[in-house]
Design an enzyme around this catalytic site. Structure first.
Site, short mmCIF file in Angstrom:
data_model
loop_
_atom_site.label_atom_id
_atom_site.label_comp_id
_atom_site.label_asym_id
_atom_site.label_seq_id
_atom_site.Cartn_x
_atom_site.Cartn_y
_atom_site.Cartn_z
N ASP A 124 5.20 11.21 -40.79
CA ASP A 124 6.30 11.52 -39.88
C ASP A 124 7.53 10.67 -40.19
OD1 ASP A 124 7.43 13.01 -37.85
OD2 ASP A 124 6.75 11.68 -36.24
N TYR A 160 5.62 10.94 -24.97
CA TYR A 160 4.46 10.06 -24.84
C TYR A 160 4.49 9.28 -23.53
CZ TYR A 160 8.01 6.75 -25.96
OH TYR A 160 9.17 6.03 -25.92
N GLY A 161 5.67 8.97 -23.00
CA GLY A 161 5.80 8.11 -21.85
C GLY A 161 7.07 7.29 -21.94
#
Length: 939
Positions: A741, A597-598
């Site tokens: 998740d 994601y970063g």
């Protein structure tokens, strides 16, 4: 009239096409905007949101993608942040001669796979060179010289098979020269590299013999002024392409290899100021040698060798203190151009008065470029008279030649040829240079030839930013090739004085006629553009109307909370500047983790609250609707076992979430080290201990391994906390939330080891219209994925229960769900025997669990885990039932489920450096694979 309308339509269409084609790629635009926000003294035309269309100085684009950044000598200040990695098409990055560019290089620079030239000469960068540079497989030029880099040369550089130029000189690099060893690359693998420039560092150890081989194509080997020891390896003689060899100013010892005269292409050879012994090396056959310096070594006493007079190309023979005795051959004196220095040798100590014994080396000169058949004009104090006798603002700097082949600096012809070559290069590259001036040639303490350089503009009295960038880049990337004899060079440019505002008002006045013509022409152009603008505005309004239907942020004003502002409960909107300040400009020191994601940064808000700022990288951001839905969901989730959202940022193309900072990382972090080599260490270290001390020794080893000892009781509390967080999402959140998740990296532990459910990037809401399930695309994590959900695409709360069951097996075994192709659920099932104590699972359980005094609680925990991972969702318990069962197990183990852990993690000798931060794993904004049948592990 019809013709006028046709022309107008054509013009409007042309303007539209031009405007559309000028739009910079949004990812590149956001990357440059982020850099602009943290840099000062950027070029004045760095305004607006279209760097390519507006032709920002120093920025070059192809197909609306930024491919080049060249910003030399503009007094740029700031750091090179990880935002540079957003420019995925960047091929050239040159920030040379900006001393204000400081701090470390971001590790993310290794993601810029298109980069061919990374040139940061003469800046103020510091810290170690990131090993990720070894990922830049297209890199041709790596010039990091004249900075403040420390640490070792990364061995990963050896993997850059296309590298031509490698310059790491004039830093503070230490350690040995890395070579390959079968498991890692090394510099011996750089067979296409022509330049090893490592001088003026702190490199130590021996020069590895493996560094040199016959496959290398090196022409420059510069290792001067380091701390190298040992012998000169004989393998050096295999690199027959070498032209310049500098090994001087080290602590090299032993004899010079006898095969050094294999290097028949060498023109400059520097071996001075070492501890070399043995016979004076025989250089016979090295017929291209111009310059030899072997001074200040401890060679054996010898008469002058035959090669003194046989090498017809020699111009400088410097042999101070090398034990030369006897008479020099008369043939040496036939070389009128040869300068010979033998000071401190027996040949001079015997009373000789010859020139080579008495004349010191000429190390400087008063040379300065003369006027070109004109009379210099008096100039104001801020301008300088050029060789063509015009007053202007020159671009100035210093040229350093690292291995000149001559010592006599009084020959003006030599420097005139340098000036001519410089101007020829400027003209061939269409650079706006009118003339150049070189002056004050000096040989410094490193035996470099140092020259002051002034470059004067043509057509006006100053350079613009484009001109400075072009000239700086030509000198930094070695486009300029000096005349023979000067050898390898580097340039250190000064900040261009004109940009600081010196006499900025001295531009030429514009004539009245030109002004009138410009006004008339401008008026006509204005009318045409006005018509085109009206048409374009109407088209834009239509596009905005369509966008607002799909983008809930389109009409949102964060300052007034108008438009499509998210409906938040307890969370706030942060500005980009607030988060930038709280994380120290998103500095690497505040970087606590990263993923697909970063990155995540530790931050401190203005009220002192410690937070974790999760910043999505371009390409992994969600759509506006998904982002809005997610922050609305997170803002209304409030439970002690669920991570709290503090706020978010949606500015400058950024998507950032601000969480409460969780001190002790993920459950995965705490489990991952508890069993590694544990059993072996325990057995060895406890042999000599009394039986009653073995348990203490075991806990000490585990605590030392991970910093936090998760004994069986604490694992039960963590399981209960995670179960309660998930129960809250299913039963008490309105509307109910399916996490989708659940895994050990999404269970975080605070300072009291309280478990908190995190990461709602894949979560789904259960609306009133849905009857027990949501039909949706399959997403999740390998090993935790509910097989029923995968087969039917129907997501239910029982899908979370399945994932939670796998999490329970992790708590039992401290193993990954899938490890070496084996699925933990299946492995436990195969080993299980319910007729034996602890179901005969001691060999597969984590040793801490296996050593638990409450075997019955472990057995019931295993039973619960298997009920959670039943094939059919209907056969699995609800999370409320799971909570009650874990409470019963805790009571069976003698633990009160209604009390908190009495001890904080601080008492466990916490080793915070030993694990990744919780937010470093795939979390919000995470990439989630769509699984194919082959990816689902059978039970």
């Amino acid at each position: 009239m019809m013709i006028w309308r046709i022309h107008l339509y054509v013009l409007v269409a042309f303007v539209q096409v031009f405007v559309i084609s000028a739009l910079t790629n949004s990812v590149d635009q956001s990357g440059l905007q982020a850099l602009r926000n943290i840099w000062t003294n950027v070029p004045p035309n760095w305004v607006g949101a279209d760097p390519c269309g507006n032709r920002w100085d120093g920025i070059s684009c192809t197909n609306n993608r930024v491919v080049s950044i060249t910003l030399a000598s503009i007094n740029l200040n700031g750091q090179l942040s990880g935002d540079i990695a957003r420019l995925s098409e960047l091929q050239i990055l040159d920030l040379s001669y900006n001393k204000g560019m400081t701090g470390p290089l971001p590790s993310g620079i290794g993601d810029m796979q298109k980069l061919t030239r990374l040139i940061l000469v003469g800046c103020g960068f510091s810290g170690p060179i990131p090993p990720s540079i070894g990922s830049l497989q297209n890199l041709i030029d790596l010039s990091l010289n004249s900075n403040n880099f420390i640490g070792e040369i990364p061995p990963s550089i050896g993997g850059l098979s296309n590298l031509y130029w490698l310059d790491l000189a004039d830093n503070r690099l230490s350690g040995t020269i890395p070579v390959s060893n079968g498991t890692r690359p090394g510099l011996d693998m750089l067979v296409n590299t022509k330049h090893f420039h490592f001088g003026k560092n702190q490199l130590s150890g021996e020069i590895p013999s493996q560094l040199f081989n016959s496959n290398l194509t090196l022409i420059h080997l510069l290792l001067e002024n380091n701390q190298l020891t040992g012998n000169i390896p004989s393998t050096l003689g295999r690199v027959r392409t070498l032209e310049v060899v500098r090994l001087d100013r080290n602590s090299l010892s032993g004899s010079v290899p006898g095969n050094i005269n294999n290097l028949t292409s060498v023109q400059e050879l520097f071996l001075a100021n070492n501890r070399l012994t043995g016979p004076l090396p025989d250089l016979t056959g090295m017929n291209l040698l111009n310059y030899v310096d072997m001074s200040n070594n401890s060679f054996d006493a010898t008469d002058s060798p035959p090669w003194f007079s046989s090498l017809q190309s020699l111009t400088s023979l410097i042999m101070d203190n090398t034990q030369i005795q006897g008479q020099l051959p008369m043939s040496m004196f036939s070389h009128f151009q040869l300068q010979t220095v033998l000071l401190g040798n027996p040949i001079c100590n015997e009373g000789g008065t010859e020139s080579y014994c008495t004349i010191p080396r000429q190390s400087n000169s008063s040379y300065s470029t003369p006027p070109q058949n004109c009379t210099p004009l008096p100039c104001t104090s801020d301008r300088t008279s050029s060789p063509t006798c015009t007053c202007a603002y020159p671009y100035t700097g210093t040229l350093f030649f690292r291995a000149p082949s001559f010592s006599n600096f009084g020959n003006s012809t030599i420097f005139a040829s340098l000036e001519q070559q410089l101007m020829a290069t400027f003209r061939s590259h269409s650079l706006p240079a009118d003339s150049v001036s070189v002056s004050n040639p000096t040989k410094n303490m490193d035996d470099y030839l140092v020259l002051s350089l002034q470059i004067f503009p043509s057509g006006q009295d100053y350079f613009n930013h484009t001109g400075i960038s072009g000239i700086g880049f030509m000198l930094s990337n070695q486009t300029f090739k000096p005349p023979p004899g000067f050898g390898p060079f580097f340039f250190i440019g000064n900040s261009y004085a004109y940009f600081a505002g010196l006499n900025a008002r001295s531009r030429k006045s514009v004539s009245t006629g030109v002004i009138i013509g410009a006004v008339v022409g401008g008026a006509v152009l204005f009318l045409l553009l006005l018509l085109a603008g009206v048409y374009a505005f109407r088209q834009k309004r239509r596009a905005e109307t369509a966008n607002k239907k799909s983008d809930p942020f389109a009409s949102w004003d964060p300052n007034t909370n108008s438009g499509g502002v998210p409906q938040l409960k307890g969370a706030r909107s942060f500005s980009f500047e607030e988060l930038k300040k709280s994380t120290n400009n998103f500095s690497e020191t505040n970087d606590v983790g990263s993923g697909g994601y970063g990155k995540v940064y530790r931050g401190t808000l203005s009220n002192g609250q410690l937070v974790a700022v999760k910043r999505a990288q371009q390409g992994s951001t969600q759509g506006g609707l998904e982002f809005k839905t997610e922050i609305e969901l997170l803002s209304r989730v409030h439970h002690k076992n669920v991570v709290s959202l503090v706020g978010f940022c949606f500015e400058h193309g950024e998507q950032m979430l601000v969480y409460e900072y969780i001190a002790n990382g993920t459950l995965k972090d705490s489990l991952s080290g508890t069993s590694m080599f544990y059993l072996f260490e325990f057995l060895i270290s406890s042999i000599s201990l009394p039986d009653h001390n073995k348990g203490y020794k075991l806990s000490t080893i585990v605590a030392g391994r991970t910093g936090i000892r998760l004994d069986w009781m604490r694992r039960l509390r963590i399981a209960l906390g995670a179960a309660k967080g998930l129960q809250y999402l299913h039963d008490l959140a309105n509307p109910p939330i399916i996490h989708r998740d659940i895994k050990s990296t999404n269970i975080l532990l605070d300072e009291r080891l309280t478990a908190k459910v995190a990461d709602f990037g894949l979560s789904k809401l259960m609306g009133e219209s849905e009857r027990g399930h949501v039909t949706t695309q399959v997403k999740g994590t390998m090993g935790y994925l509910d097989p029923e959900y995968y087969m039917t695409n129907q997501l239910t709360e029982k899908s979370d229960v399945y994932s939670f069951g796998v999490l329970l097996f992790e708590l039992l075994t401290a193993r990954n769900p899938i490890e070496k192709g084996k699925y933990i659920v299946r492995e436990v099932k195969i080993a299980m025997d319910t007729s034996k104590d602890m179901y005969n699972l001691q060999g597969i359980l984590d040793p801490i669990v296996a050593s638990s005094m409450s075997s019955k609680s472990v057995e019931q925990f295993v039973d619960l885990a298997f009920r959670c991972v039943q094939e059919s969702g209907a056969s699995r318990p609800t999370m409320s039932e799971v909570v009650k069962e874990i409470e019963n197990i805790m009571e069976l183990a003698g633990l009160n489920p209604n009390t908190e852990s009495a001890t904080t993690s601080a008492s466990y000798e916490e080793a915070s450096k030993g694990f990744n931060h919780p937010y470093s794993n795939e979390g919000l904004f995470a990439y989630s694979a769509n699984y194919s049948p082959s990816k689902v592990e059978p039970k």
